[in-house]
Scaffold this motif. Structure first.
Motif: not given
Length: 762
Positions: A77-78, A122-123, A129-131
Motif C-alpha cells: 500500500f504505497t 476503492f482505488l 496519495q491523499s487517502d
C-alpha cells in the motif's frame, strides 16, 4: 492356424509391406493426439453430479475457469507499488480469451450518496496519495475483497484472470499461461504465485506429456540393453522393439481416430503396451529357439511356434484384454476409455506379433534368436528353473501353506485401506504447483470451490427475512469447519448494503428483517450498473448461491463435511431444494466412483477367467488353481498399501488393473503351455517340469523387462506415478513367485484329474 502359418511363411514380404504401409498411415493421426484434464468429462452426461454442476454453470457460470496470481509485499500500500500493480494488470488485459480480470483495482465499494446507491472503485490513480491509509482500512475490511483480493494486513493481494468459457480449451489455456508468464517475467523483483484449476490442469498435462515421451524413450533404451544382454543378437533386440513401437503407434492412432485423448489414466497405456508387446514376442521367440534346438528346420520351427504359442498367446491376449475390457462397465468415462483402449492395444500387440515375427524371421533367414556364445543369463535361468521345479515337487505342501498364510497375514492390511484422493494428489508436495497453491491457502483463501445453490421454489423467495437468516446461519456453520476458509452469498451483499443505506438499523440488526426493505434494496442494486447480483442470485430471485472456498482436504474429509452439511440442511431447509456442487465435489465423487467401479470390474474379470479355465480344463480344481496365483499379487499389494498407509485413489486404484493384467498374462502362458504338454501325452509331473523350465524362462525374462519398464516410473515428478512404479514392480515380483512356485505346488497338492485332456492325448 496351420493355413495361416503357411500363408505368412509363403508371403513374408507381402505381410511386412502391409504392416509398414499401416505404420506410415498411422503416423499422422498419432501425431495429432491431444491431452486434457477436465473433471467434468470424467462423468457421463446423465450423471447427477454433472447435472448438479451444470445447474451451477447455467445459473451463475463455471467455477473452474479462473487463473489466480498472487504476490506479497510489505510495501503493497504505497503509491509506487499500487501503480506498478495496475500497470501489470492492464498489460494482461490484452491477452486473447481473457474475458475479465478481477483485482483490487477493479473492486468497488458501496456508497450512499444522499439516499442513492453508488458503486465507486476503492482505488483511483489520481487520488491515491491523499487517502491511502483510509483506502487500505476500507478495502481490507470489505466482505467481498478481504480474503479474496487482499488479506487483512494489506500485504498480500491477488488478481484473477477469467478464461472465456467458450474457448476454455487446453490450447487456449496454454497460450494464456505462456503470455501471462512472459508478462510477469518482466518484473523479476516480484515473487508471483500462480494457481487455479485451469492453470493446474495445463501444467499437469504439460508435465504428463513430457513424462510419457521420456518414459517411453527411457524404458525402450533399458529394454534394448536388457534384450541385448539376454540374446546378444540384433534380431533378439529389434524384433521385439519394432513390435512394441508399432503397437503403441497403432493404439495412439486409434485413440485419436475415435475422438479420444490422453489424460490421467490413458497416459499409462503406452508403458503397459510396451511391456505386453515385448512379453508376447519373447514367449514366441523362445518357442522358436526351442524348436530349433529340437532339430527342426526354420520353416517347421516357425510353424511350430505359431501352432503352439500362437494359440496360447492368443489366449493370454484375450484374457488380458478381458481384464482391461471389463472396465467398460465403469461409470467413470476415462476409466472406461482406458479399459477399451488398453484392451484394443493388447489385441493389436498380438496381431502384429503373429504377423510380423514369423514374416521377419523368414525374410532375414534367422536360424536362432538366442546366440549360444552370447549372454549367460538365458541358459542360467533355464538351469535354475529345473531346480525350482524339483523343489516344488518335493515341498509342495509347505509352499502352498506358506503362500496362503502369507497372503492371509499381509492381507489383514486391507482392512486399513482408506479411499481418499485429493485434486492435487498426483503432484509432489515439494513441487512449485503445490507451493503456489499453499500460498493462497495460507495468505488469502484456497483455490478449491465448494458451491451451494438454494432453490426457494418461488419467485422473490430469497427476500423472505426468515430465509435470509437461515442462509446467514448456514454460512456461519460452513465457516465452523476448519477446511472451509471463506463463504459469501447474497446475505453477505445484503449485510454490507444494509450497513451503507441504513446504518442505524444495521447497528441493531446486521440483516434487514423487513421483506419490503429487502425488495427495495434489490431495486437499488438493479438500477446501478454493477453486475454483482448475477453472481449471487438468479434473475427472478428464486435461487441463491453460496460460494465457499475449501482446502484440498481429500475426498474422505470433503465427503464427511458434505454429509454433515446435508444433515444440517435437512433440519433447517425443509422447504427448499439445496444443491451441493463445485469442482471440489466433482473431484470427491470421482474418487469413490473410480475405486468402486474398478473393484466391480476386477470381480467381473475374475468371473470371466474362471469360466474360461473351466471351459479349457473341464475341472473345478483347475479354476481354483488358476485363480489363486492371480489373486495372490493383488491381495499382497492391497495389504502392503494398507499397512503402509497408502490410500486408495484413482492413481493407485488403476495399479490393481495393471497388476491383474500382468498376473493373468503370466498365469495363462504357463497353463496354456502346460495344457499343450499334456496333450502331447506327458503326465502331470513331466508337463509341469517342462513348462516351468521353458515357459518359466520366458516369464522371468518378460518380468525383468516389465520391471525395467515400470521401474523407471519411480523417478517421476508425480507422486502417484512413483507409487505406481514401486507397487507394480512389487506385483510383478509376486506374480513370478506365484506362477513359478505356488502354481505348480497347487497342482501337486490338489491333484486335478484333467481326464478330458489326458483322454485326447491318448
Amino acid at each position: 492356424m496351420h493355413k495361416f502359418a503357411d500363408f505368412v511363411i509363403d508371403n513374408p514380404r507381402l505381410v511386412t509391406f502391409f504392416i509398414f504401409i499401416l505404420v506410415i498411415a498411422a503416423v499422422f493421426p498419432a501425431s495429432k493426439i491431444r491431452t486434457d484434464f477436465d473433471l467434468e468429462n470424467f462423468y457421463p452426461k446423465t450423471d447427477p453430479t454433472v447435472q448438479s454442476y451444470q445447474l451451477l454453470e447455467k445459473e451463475f457460470g463455471r467455477d473452474d475457469n479462473v487463473i489466480m496470481v498472487g504476490l506479497s509485499s510489505d510495501s503493497l500500500f504505497t503509491v509506487k507499488e499500487l501503480l506498478e500493480l495496475k500497470t501489470i494488470i492492464d498489460s494482461l488485459k490484452v491477452i486473447p480469451n481473457i474475458s475479465d480480470i478481477q483485482s483490487i483495482w477493479s473492486a468497488n465499494e458501496m456508497v450512499n450518496l444522499n439516499g442513492i446507491l453508488k458503486f465507486d472503485p476503492f482505488l483511483d490513480a489520481d487520488s491515491l496519495q491523499s487517502d491511502l491509509l483510509n483506502i487500505k482500512k476500507r478495502i481490507t475490511t470489505d466482505s467481498f475483497t478481504e480474503g479474496f483480493l487482499i488479506d487483512k494486513q494489506g500485504t498480500t493481494t491477488a488478481f484473477f484472470l477469467e478464461v472465456d468459457e467458450e474457448n476454455n480449451t487446453y490450447e487456449t489455456r496454454n497460450a494464456i499461461i505462456k503470455q501471462l508468464q512472459a508478462t510477469l517475467s518482466n518484473y523479476p523483483s516480484k515473487d508471483f504465485k500462480i494457481t487455479g484449476i485451469p492453470y493446474f490442469r495445463n501444467q499437469y498435462v504439460n508435465i504428463l506429456n513430457e513424462e510419457v515421451i521420456f518414459y517411453i524413450s527411457f524404458s525402450s533404451v533399458l529394454i534394448i540393453l536388457m534384450l541385448w544382454y539376454l540374446y546378444r543378437s540384433i534380431s533378439g533386440v529389434f524384433i521385439p522393439m519394432l513390435i512394441v513401437w508399432f503397437t503403441v503407434l497403432f493404439t495412439v492412432a486409434a485413440i485419436t481416430l475415435t475422438g479420444g485423448y490422453l489424460e490421467i489414466m490413458s497416459s499409462t497405456i503406452a508403458p503397459i503396451l510396451l511391456c505386453v508387446g515385448v512379453a508376447d514376442s519373447i514367449h514366441m521367440m523362445s518357442k522358436f529357439d526351442d524348436a530349433i534346438e529340437n532339430g527342426m528346420k526354420q520353416r517347421k520351427a516357425i510353424i511350430e511356434m505359431l501352432l503352439t504359442l500362437g494359440s496360447a498367446t492368443f489366449l493370454t491376449s484375450i484374457t488380458t484384454a478381458i481384464g482391461f475390457g471389463t472396465l467398460i462397465t465403469s461409470t467413470v468415462v476415462p476409466m472406461k476409455r482406458f479399459g477399451i483402449y488398453t484392451a484394443v492395444g493388447v489385441l493389436i500387440a498380438y496381431t502384429i506379433t503373429i504377423l510380423f515375427l514369423p514374416a521377419i524371421l523368414k525374410i532375414t533367414n534367422i536360424r536362432k534368436v538366442f546366440k549360444e556364445k552370447g549372454g549367460k543369463l538365458y541358459p542360467w535361468i533355464g538351469g535354475k528353473l529345473l531346480k525350482v521345479s524339483s523343489f516344488n515337487r518335493k515341498h509342495y505342501k509347505k509352499i502352498s501353506l506358506i503362500a496362503l498364510s502369507t497372503c492371509v497375514l499381509i492381507g489383514t492390511g486391507i482392512y486399513k485401506l482408506q479411499v481418499n484422493g485429493k485434486v492435487f494428489d498426483d503432484v509432489s508436495r515439494d513441487s512449485e504447483l503445490i507451493k503456489d497453491s499453499d500460498f493462497f491457502t495460507n495468505n488469502l483463501a484456497p483455490a478449491f470451490p465448494l458451491e451451494f445453490v438454494i432453490n426457494t421454489e418461488e419467485p422473490e423467495g430469497i427476500t423472505d427475512p426468515d430465509f435470509i437468516q437461515r442462509v446467514e446461519s448456514l454460512q456461519q456453520h460452513l465457516l465452523s469447519y476448519p477446511e472451509i476458509h471463506r463463504a459469501t452469498s447474497f446475505t453477505t451483499l445484503l449485510k454490507e448494503l444494509h450497513q451503507v443505506m441504513s446504518p442505524d438499523q444495521a447497528d441493531i440488526n446486521a440483516l434487514p428483517d423487513d421483506q419490503n426493505l429487502i425488495a427495495q434494496y434489490l431495486l437499488l442494486l438493479e438500477i446501478t450498473d454493477n453486475d454483482i447480483l448475477q453472481n449471487v442470485t438468479d434473475f427472478d430471485y428464486q435461487k441463491l448461491r453460496i460460494a465457499a472456498q475449501t482446502e484440498d482436504a481429500g475426498s474422505q474429509s470433503i465427503n464427511e463435511i458434505r454429509n454433515s452439511i446435508e444433515k444440517y440442511l435437512a433440519r433447517n431447509f425443509t422447504g427448499e431444494e439445496v444443491t451441493i456442487t463445485g469442482s471440489t465435489i466433482l473431484s470427491a465423487n470421482l474418487v469413490n466412483k473410480m475405486v468402486y467401479s474398478l473393484a466391480s470390474s476386477i470381480g467381473l474379470a475374475f468371473i470371466c477367467i474362471s469360466i474360461l479355465m473351466a471351459f479349457l480344463f473341464k475341472d473345478a480344481k483347475m479354476v481354483i488353481i488358476s485363480l489363486i496365483p492371480n489373486i495372490m499379487p493383488l491381495v499382497l499389494i492391497a495389504g502392503i498399501m494398507g499397512l503402509l498407509g497408502i490410500d486408495i485413489k484413482p492413481s493407485t486404484a488403476v495399479i490393481f488393473t495393471i497388476a491383474f493384467g500382468i498376473a493373468v498374462d503370466d498365469t495363462i502362458h504357463y497353463l496354456a503351455r502346460f495344457r499343450i504338454e499334456l496333450k502331447r501325452g506327458l503326465n502331470i509331473q513331466d508337463a509341469l517340469e517342462i513348462t516351468t523350465q521353458k515357459t518359466g524362462r520366458a516369464i522371468i525374462i518378460t518380468s525383468i523387462i516389465l520391471l525395467l519398464g515400470f521401474g523407471t516410473l519411480i523417478t517421476s515428478e508425480f507422486t502417484s506415478t512413483t507409487l505406481m512404479g514401486i507397487l507394480v514392480s512389487s506385483t510383478i515380483f509376486f506374480a513370478v513367485i506365484a506362477d513359478l512356485v505356488v502354481l505348480p505346488s497347487l497342482f501337486y497338492w490338489l491333484k486335478p484329474t484333467l481326464k478330458d485332456i489326458v483322454k485326447k492325448a491318448d
